[in-house]
Design a protein around this motif. Structure first.
Motif, PDB file in Angstrom:
ATOM      1  N   GLY A   1      -1.286   7.773  -7.718  1.00  0.00           N
ATOM      2  CA  GLY A   1      -1.959   6.476  -7.652  1.00  0.00           C
ATOM      3  C   GLY A   1      -2.179   6.004  -6.234  1.00  0.00           C
ATOM      4  N   SER A   2      -1.204   6.263  -5.360  1.00  0.00           N
ATOM      5  CA  SER A   2      -1.301   5.809  -3.976  1.00  0.00           C
ATOM      6  C   SER A   2      -2.493   6.443  -3.260  1.00  0.00           C
ATOM      7  CB  SER A   2      -0.005   6.142  -3.233  1.00  0.00           C
ATOM      8  OG  SER A   2      -0.063   5.706  -1.897  1.00  0.00           O
TER       9      SER A   2
ATOM     10  N   ARG B   1      -6.481   4.884  -1.948  1.00  0.00           N
ATOM     11  CA  ARG B   1      -7.021   5.086  -0.593  1.00  0.00           C
ATOM     12  C   ARG B   1      -8.446   5.637  -0.649  1.00  0.00           C
ATOM     13  NH1 ARG B   1      -6.097   2.068   2.960  1.00  0.00           N
ATOM     14  NH2 ARG B   1      -6.062   0.846   1.032  1.00  0.00           N
ATOM     15  N   ARG B   2      -8.711   6.515  -1.616  1.00  0.00           N
ATOM     16  CA  ARG B   2     -10.082   7.018  -1.763  1.00  0.00           C
ATOM     17  C   ARG B   2     -11.019   5.898  -2.208  1.00  0.00           C
ATOM     18  NH1 ARG B   2      -7.089  11.578  -3.962  1.00  0.00           N
ATOM     19  NH2 ARG B   2      -7.293  10.674  -6.038  1.00  0.00           N
ATOM     20  N   THR B   3     -10.551   5.066  -3.124  1.00  0.00           N
ATOM     21  CA  THR B   3     -11.346   3.911  -3.545  1.00  0.00           C
ATOM     22  C   THR B   3     -11.673   3.025  -2.350  1.00  0.00           C
ATOM     23  OG1 THR B   3     -10.430   3.920  -5.787  1.00  0.00           O
ATOM     24  CG2 THR B   3     -11.322   1.833  -4.985  1.00  0.00           C
ATOM     25  N   TYR B   4     -10.692   2.782  -1.505  1.00  0.00           N
ATOM     26  CA  TYR B   4     -10.899   1.957  -0.315  1.00  0.00           C
ATOM     27  C   TYR B   4     -11.950   2.567   0.610  1.00  0.00           C
ATOM     28  CZ  TYR B   4      -9.866  -0.659   3.953  1.00  0.00           C
ATOM     29  OH  TYR B   4      -9.959  -1.439   5.075  1.00  0.00           O
TER      30      TYR B   4
ATOM     31  N   ASN C   1       3.711  -0.007  -8.436  1.00  0.00           N
ATOM     32  CA  ASN C   1       4.273   1.323  -8.682  1.00  0.00           C
ATOM     33  C   ASN C   1       5.264   1.737  -7.604  1.00  0.00           C
ATOM     34  OD1 ASN C   1       3.213   1.908 -11.142  1.00  0.00           O
ATOM     35  ND2 ASN C   1       1.750   3.448 -10.434  1.00  0.00           N
ATOM     36  N   LYS C   2       4.996   1.357  -6.367  1.00  0.00           N
ATOM     37  CA  LYS C   2       5.945   1.664  -5.295  1.00  0.00           C
ATOM     38  C   LYS C   2       7.280   0.981  -5.563  1.00  0.00           C
ATOM     39  CE  LYS C   2       2.345   2.145  -1.752  1.00  0.00           C
ATOM     40  NZ  LYS C   2       1.744   1.526  -0.539  1.00  0.00           N
ATOM     41  N   GLN C   3       7.215  -0.240  -6.071  1.00  0.00           N
ATOM     42  CA  GLN C   3       8.448  -0.963  -6.402  1.00  0.00           C
ATOM     43  C   GLN C   3       9.155  -0.304  -7.586  1.00  0.00           C
ATOM     44  OE1 GLN C   3       6.611  -4.747  -7.060  1.00  0.00           O
ATOM     45  NE2 GLN C   3       5.886  -4.857  -4.954  1.00  0.00           N
TER      46      GLN C   3
ATOM     47  N   GLU D   1      -2.862   5.327 -14.879  1.00  0.00           N
ATOM     48  CA  GLU D   1      -4.098   5.437 -15.653  1.00  0.00           C
ATOM     49  C   GLU D   1      -5.096   4.353 -15.244  1.00  0.00           C
ATOM     50  OE1 GLU D   1      -4.794   6.630 -20.179  1.00  0.00           O
ATOM     51  OE2 GLU D   1      -3.853   4.659 -19.964  1.00  0.00           O
ATOM     52  N   ARG D   2      -4.607   3.150 -15.000  1.00  0.00           N
ATOM     53  CA  ARG D   2      -5.485   2.051 -14.575  1.00  0.00           C
ATOM     54  C   ARG D   2      -6.042   2.308 -13.172  1.00  0.00           C
ATOM     55  NH1 ARG D   2      -0.710  -0.845 -16.703  1.00  0.00           N
ATOM     56  NH2 ARG D   2      -1.167  -1.365 -18.871  1.00  0.00           N
ATOM     57  N   ILE D   3      -5.207   2.812 -12.284  1.00  0.00           N
ATOM     58  CA  ILE D   3      -5.652   3.094 -10.915  1.00  0.00           C
ATOM     59  C   ILE D   3      -6.737   4.164 -10.919  1.00  0.00           C
ATOM     60  CG2 ILE D   3      -4.926   3.987  -8.662  1.00  0.00           C
ATOM     61  CD1 ILE D   3      -2.067   2.903  -9.436  1.00  0.00           C
ATOM     62  N   LEU D   4      -6.543   5.227 -11.691  1.00  0.00           N
ATOM     63  CA  LEU D   4      -7.544   6.291 -11.775  1.00  0.00           C
ATOM     64  C   LEU D   4      -8.826   5.778 -12.420  1.00  0.00           C
ATOM     65  CD1 LEU D   4      -5.319   9.324 -12.863  1.00  0.00           C
ATOM     66  CD2 LEU D   4      -6.346   8.927 -10.610  1.00  0.00           C
TER      67      LEU D   4
END
Length: 431
Positions: A282-283, A287-290, A327-329, A367-370
């Motif tokens: 997800g991380s 970054r690709r989305t950004y 997710n990091k948390q 799943e939401r991030i993708l």
């Protein structure tokens, strides 16, 4: 304390009732069904000292979709998953609640409808039913199945992002991966070459020499997470084919041994490792989305033609960033924690149950991030027209466009994201 023979059955019933202290959200029914089959499997090895009728009743529950109501919170993952497994066992004695035919109802009513009598638990059966790692195990199996699918989709969606960003194919050539031959890395690069075979976009002459790491290092990052999934799969394959209650009975040796096979440490560590690996998918996705919305490489800022009037894809990236941060948390290991219980007897616990429930949250977040990356990448690639990607990717995008249309001006993106999630959930992998 010695229990009289006439009270042994009552003791087993009391154990099940008193340990049914679960609370919080209900365990998803898909996972409850896996718990049933894993408990059946473990008891069937013959080292648990249970009646055949008890195993057969669990099989009846499984085959008739009679699914006990179980709660997420209550297990330390040490003496097995005591509280969740108590809720799993309650309906055997006509207590607790179950889901049957889509309705939540008292277990005794379902037993009456099925013309089944509540079981009378015999000596050792309460312990056999309550001890075990089937709560952690069921979560792990469910998450691993979904992990394999999302690992594939992470590759496919990032390949679309690479095309949309006008990225280079050279970082995916087999030569550089064969000199650092981690299995997942090699597999990821090979998959990208297959996905992009025949693409007009990838074969265009490039103005830039290198891509950002979120594109260039996909084989290394995705590959490491794939290798983690493989490792965790081996741990769970061993666990679900094991006996994890206590004490254990060895008929051939005429002996009963009290040990610690119920301790969830192997699963706790594996689940924490898996959670970290999924969070990394997800991380790097975010970054690709950004990069795609940043107005780089001839893409319009925020992926809309009039970014002054329209916010475009600015805020979906916010949403992805928020989820990634969560997710990091959640990826902070549960297994490094322990707390004393049972009056000091259970002085080290695995916290594997907490690792299990939070890793489920991580993979649902992934799943939401993708989905958000696909929403962005499918928009961005339209600005590369008339050039086309590979036949495979174009076919995938055509199916997606049947659900989510190109964005010409601002609209309520919540609906698009939800449709994208549903699209990914329905997607079937033929690999």
């Amino acid at each position: 304390m010695k229990i009289s023979k006439e009270n042994l059955s009552k003791l087993q019933e009391n154990l099940v009732k008193s340990h049914a202290c679960g609370t919080g959200d209900e365990v998803p029914l898909e996972i409850v069904k896996i718990m049933l089959v894993l408990k059946i499997q473990s008891l069937s090895y013959g080292h648990s000292g249970v009646q055949l009728a008890t195993v057969e009743r669990l099989i009846d529950f499984y085959n008739n979709d009679i699914l006990p109501v179980i709660y997420e919170q209550g297990s330390l993952g040490a003496s097995g998953d005591l509280a969740p497994l108590a809720h799993l066992a309650l309906p055997l004695i006509g207590e607790g609640e179950v889901y049957k035919d889509g309705f939540r109802q008292p277990a005794f009513k379902v037993l009456e409808k099925m013309d089944w009598k509540p079981l009378e638990l015999q000596s050792k059966e309460g312990l056999a039913l309550l001890n075990g790692t089937q709560f952690m195990g069921a979560y792990g199996i469910f998450i691993l199945i979904k992990s394999c699918k999302l690992s594939y989709l992470a590759d496919l969606i990032s390949a679309i992002s690479l095309e949309a960003f006008d990225g280079r194919i050279e970082p995916f050539t087999d030569l550089i991966h064969l000199i650092r031959p981690h299995k997942g890395q090699v597999q990821t690069a090979e998959r990208f070459r297959d996905f992009l075979n025949g693409s007009e976009i990838i074969n265009q002459e490039k103005k830039h020499v290198q891509d950002p790491y979120s594109f260039r290092c996909i084989p290394q990052v995705h590959g490491a997470s794939k290798d983690t999934i493989d490792y965790v799969t081996k741990v769970f394959r061993t666990e679900i084919n094991s006996v994890t209650d206590n004490p254990n009975i060895f008929i051939g040796e005429d002996t009963i041994v009290s040990g610690g096979n119920f301790h969830g440490q192997p699963l706790a560590l594996a689940l924490d490792f898996l959670g970290i690996a999924l969070a990394e998918f997800g991380s790097i996705s975010e970054r690709r989305t950004y990069q795609l919305i940043s107005g780089l490489r001839d893409l319009p800022a925020f992926l809309v033609s009039d970014p002054g009037l329209n916010s475009g894809f600015m805020i979906p990236q916010y949403t992805a960033a928020s989820i990634v941060s969560q997710n990091k948390q959640l990826a902070t290991p549960a297994s490094v924690d322990s707390i004393v219980s049972s009056n000091g007897q259970e002085d080290h616990v695995s916290m594997g149950a907490n690792a299990a429930t939070k890793t489920l949250r991580i993979i649902n977040n992934l799943e939401r991030i993708l989905a958000i990356e696909l929403f962005n990448a499918s928009q961005a690639i339209e600005f590369r027209r008339p050039f086309k990607s590979s036949k495979f990717i174009e076919t995938f995008l055509k199916s997606y466009r049947d659900k989510v249309s190109f964005v010409n001006e601002d609209r309520i993106f919540h609906y698009d994201i939800e449709k994208t999630i549903a699209f990914l959930e329905s997607f079937q992998i033929d690999e």
